[in-house]
Design an enzyme around this catalytic site. Structure first.
Site, PDB file in Angstrom:
ATOM      1  N   ASN A 119       0.761  -1.175  -0.044  1.00 33.15           N
ATOM      2  CA  ASN A 119      -0.203  -0.020  -0.043  1.00 33.15           C
ATOM      3  C   ASN A 119       1.088   1.026   0.191  1.00 33.15           C
ATOM      4  OD1 ASN A 119      -1.679   2.138   0.432  1.00 33.15           O
ATOM      5  ND2 ASN A 119      -2.478   1.479   2.438  1.00 33.15           N
ATOM      6  N   TRP A 120       1.130   1.921  -1.068  1.00 33.47           N
ATOM      7  CA  TRP A 120       2.017   3.001  -1.419  1.00 33.47           C
ATOM      8  C   TRP A 120       1.379   4.298  -0.594  1.00 33.47           C
ATOM      9  CZ3 TRP A 120       3.704   2.393  -7.026  1.00 33.47           C
ATOM     10  CH2 TRP A 120       4.654   1.057  -7.226  1.00 33.47           C
ATOM     11  N   LYS A 121       0.209   4.564  -0.072  1.00 25.94           N
ATOM     12  CA  LYS A 121      -0.483   5.372   0.493  1.00 25.94           C
ATOM     13  C   LYS A 121      -0.248   6.881  -0.352  1.00 25.94           C
ATOM     14  CE  LYS A 121      -0.019   3.360   4.917  1.00 25.94           C
ATOM     15  NZ  LYS A 121       0.123   3.170   6.345  1.00 25.94           N
TER      16      LYS A 121
ATOM     17  N   HIS B 131      -9.447   1.220   5.124  1.00 30.07           N
ATOM     18  CA  HIS B 131      -8.179   1.462   5.784  1.00 30.07           C
ATOM     19  C   HIS B 131      -8.259   2.367   6.932  1.00 30.07           C
ATOM     20  CE1 HIS B 131      -3.945   2.500   6.533  1.00 30.07           C
ATOM     21  NE2 HIS B 131      -3.570   1.561   6.137  1.00 30.07           N
TER      22      HIS B 131
ATOM     23  N   GLU C  54      -6.635   4.783   7.994  1.00 32.85           N
ATOM     24  CA  GLU C  54      -6.432   6.071   7.779  1.00 32.85           C
ATOM     25  C   GLU C  54      -7.574   6.817   7.256  1.00 32.85           C
ATOM     26  OE1 GLU C  54      -2.693   5.544   5.577  1.00 32.85           O
ATOM     27  OE2 GLU C  54      -1.762   4.719   7.409  1.00 32.85           O
TER      28      GLU C  54
ATOM     29  N   GLU D  23      -4.908  -4.705  10.877  1.00 29.66           N
ATOM     30  CA  GLU D  23      -3.784  -3.810  10.965  1.00 29.66           C
ATOM     31  C   GLU D  23      -4.098  -2.995  12.109  1.00 29.66           C
ATOM     32  OE1 GLU D  23      -1.907  -2.634   6.810  1.00 29.66           O
ATOM     33  OE2 GLU D  23      -3.967  -1.238   7.279  1.00 29.66           O
TER      34      GLU D  23
ATOM     35  N   GLY E 143       3.223   2.352  10.642  1.00 23.04           N
ATOM     36  CA  GLY E 143       4.151   3.282  10.447  1.00 23.04           C
ATOM     37  C   GLY E 143       4.900   3.639  11.947  1.00 23.04           C
TER      38      GLY E 143
ATOM     39  N   SER F 275       3.761  -2.178  10.131  1.00 21.56           N
ATOM     40  CA  SER F 275       5.154  -2.177  10.485  1.00 21.56           C
ATOM     41  C   SER F 275       5.896  -3.791   9.942  1.00 21.56           C
ATOM     42  CB  SER F 275       5.672  -1.671  11.887  1.00 21.56           C
ATOM     43  OG  SER F 275       5.403  -0.607  12.314  1.00 21.56           O
TER      44      SER F 275
ATOM     45  N   GLY G 263       3.042  -1.027   4.230  1.00 24.33           N
ATOM     46  CA  GLY G 263       2.990   0.335   3.910  1.00 24.33           C
ATOM     47  C   GLY G 263       4.669   1.129   3.627  1.00 24.33           C
ATOM     48  N   GLY G 264       5.101   1.293   4.509  1.00 20.71           N
ATOM     49  CA  GLY G 264       6.434   1.949   4.510  1.00 20.71           C
ATOM     50  C   GLY G 264       7.417   1.035   3.618  1.00 20.71           C
TER      51      GLY G 264
HETATM   52  P1  13P Z   1       3.289   0.327   7.567  1.00 18.94           P
HETATM   53  O1  13P Z   1       3.693  -1.018   6.997  1.00 18.94           O
HETATM   54  O2  13P Z   1       4.323   1.569   7.024  1.00 18.94           O
HETATM   55  O3  13P Z   1       3.442   0.288   8.891  1.00 18.94           O
HETATM   56  O4  13P Z   1       1.833   0.523   6.904  1.00 18.94           O
HETATM   57  C1  13P Z   1       0.767  -0.475   7.238  1.00 18.94           C
HETATM   58  C2  13P Z   1      -0.190   0.027   6.430  1.00 18.94           C
HETATM   59  O5  13P Z   1      -1.165   0.790   7.040  1.00 18.94           O
HETATM   60  C3  13P Z   1      -0.609  -0.796   5.182  1.00 18.94           C
HETATM   61  O6  13P Z   1      -1.685  -0.653   4.819  1.00 18.94           O
END
Ligand code: 13P
Length: 258
Positions: free
Chosen positions: A12-14, A102, A104, A174, A180, A220, A241-242
């Site tokens: 997920n590149w956000k 998600h 967020e 999640e 993050g 993470s 994510g990251g």
């Molecule tokens: P991180 O891997 O950056 O913690 O993000 C997880 C996430 O929200 C994937 O959707």
């Protein structure tokens, strides 16, 4: 993981990577993934809306079997909804997976379980696969409320669906405090909560559906912890994510068995 379910590793590149960066990242990722990988796992990247078309044409032109995902969708097919993107538009771009709900979106943009449910149905109605996200805050975990929170999100998010549709979709667990932050849930804790989610699906839609539905862990995930997470019986993949922004790191995650 359980051998009866096919692993799914999704990035997920956000709100990262312009369409130009996205092309480079997906090409570099493909160079690092031997073709045999795609026989064993589903590899998905979820760029921003502005990069979907560029990534799609790159994957097509180079015949790369990475699957395309989107990060959100509206439930209507078209209409006066300024700023929104419809499931028809995503389907036309050969999008296979759509992240829905998600944390967020839920926490920063007020997305409700009811909206998540409408989006899940819209994604399925357009022959794409939802990745429906659930998870608890740190306060909820510390108050012992994890199971109640994720159970409610699963029941309400999947309300009114047919068992056969639920069997084919993906749920991502999640924990919000792990996103993050560099803090990963222990693999045992992630396995326990994912097991509880599977029990909710079995109770609502029958044993076979609960056995079939794929449930990812997210929060993470890194090259250094993916193998241990994937060693757990209930964990069928990861939503990253990251670490998915960097093609070297994401390739190492996808090749967790190597
Ligand atoms: P991180 O891997 O950056 O913690 O993000 C997880 C996430 O929200 C994937 O959707």
């Amino acid at each position: 993981m359980n051998e009866s379910r096919r692993p799914i590793l999704a990035g997920n590149w956000k709100m990262h990577h312009t369409h130009l960066d996205a092309i480079q990242v997906v090409q570099k990722l493909s160079y690092q993934l031997p073709v045999e990988v795609y026989d064993e796992v589903d590899v998905v990247v979820c760029p921003t809306f502005t990069a979907l078309r560029s990534v799609q044409t790159t994957l097509d032109a180079d015949r790369i079997p990475i699957l395309l995902g989107a990060q959100d969708v509206h439930w209507e097919e078209e209409g006066a909804f300024t700023g929104e993107v419809s499931p028809v538009m995503l389907q036309k771009l050969n999008v296979s997976y759509v992240i829905v709900g998600h944390s967020e979106r839920r926490e920063l943009f007020g997305e409700t379980d009811e909206a998540v449910n409408k989006k899940v149905k819209a994604v399925l109605a357009h022959a794409m696969t939802p990745i429906m996200c659930v998870g608890e805050t740190l306060d909820e975990r510390e108050a012992g409320g994890t199971e109640a929170k994720v159970s409610r999100q699963v029941r309400e998010g999947l309300a009114g669906l047919k068992a056969e549709d639920v069997a084919g979709l993906v749920i991502a667990y999640e924990p919000i405090w792990a996103i993050g932050t560099g803090k990963t849930a222990t693999s045992a804790d992630a396995n326990e909560t994912i097991g509880q989610i599977r029990t909710v699906v079995r109770d609502e839609f029958g044993k076979a559906t609960g056995d079939a539905v794929r449930i990812q862990y997210g929060g993470s995930v890194k090259p250094g912890n993916i193998a241990e997470l994937m060693g757990e019986e209930e964990i069928d993949g990861a939503l990253v994510g990251g670490a998915s922004l960097n093609p070297d790191d994401f390739a190492r995650i996808v090749r967790y068995r190597a």
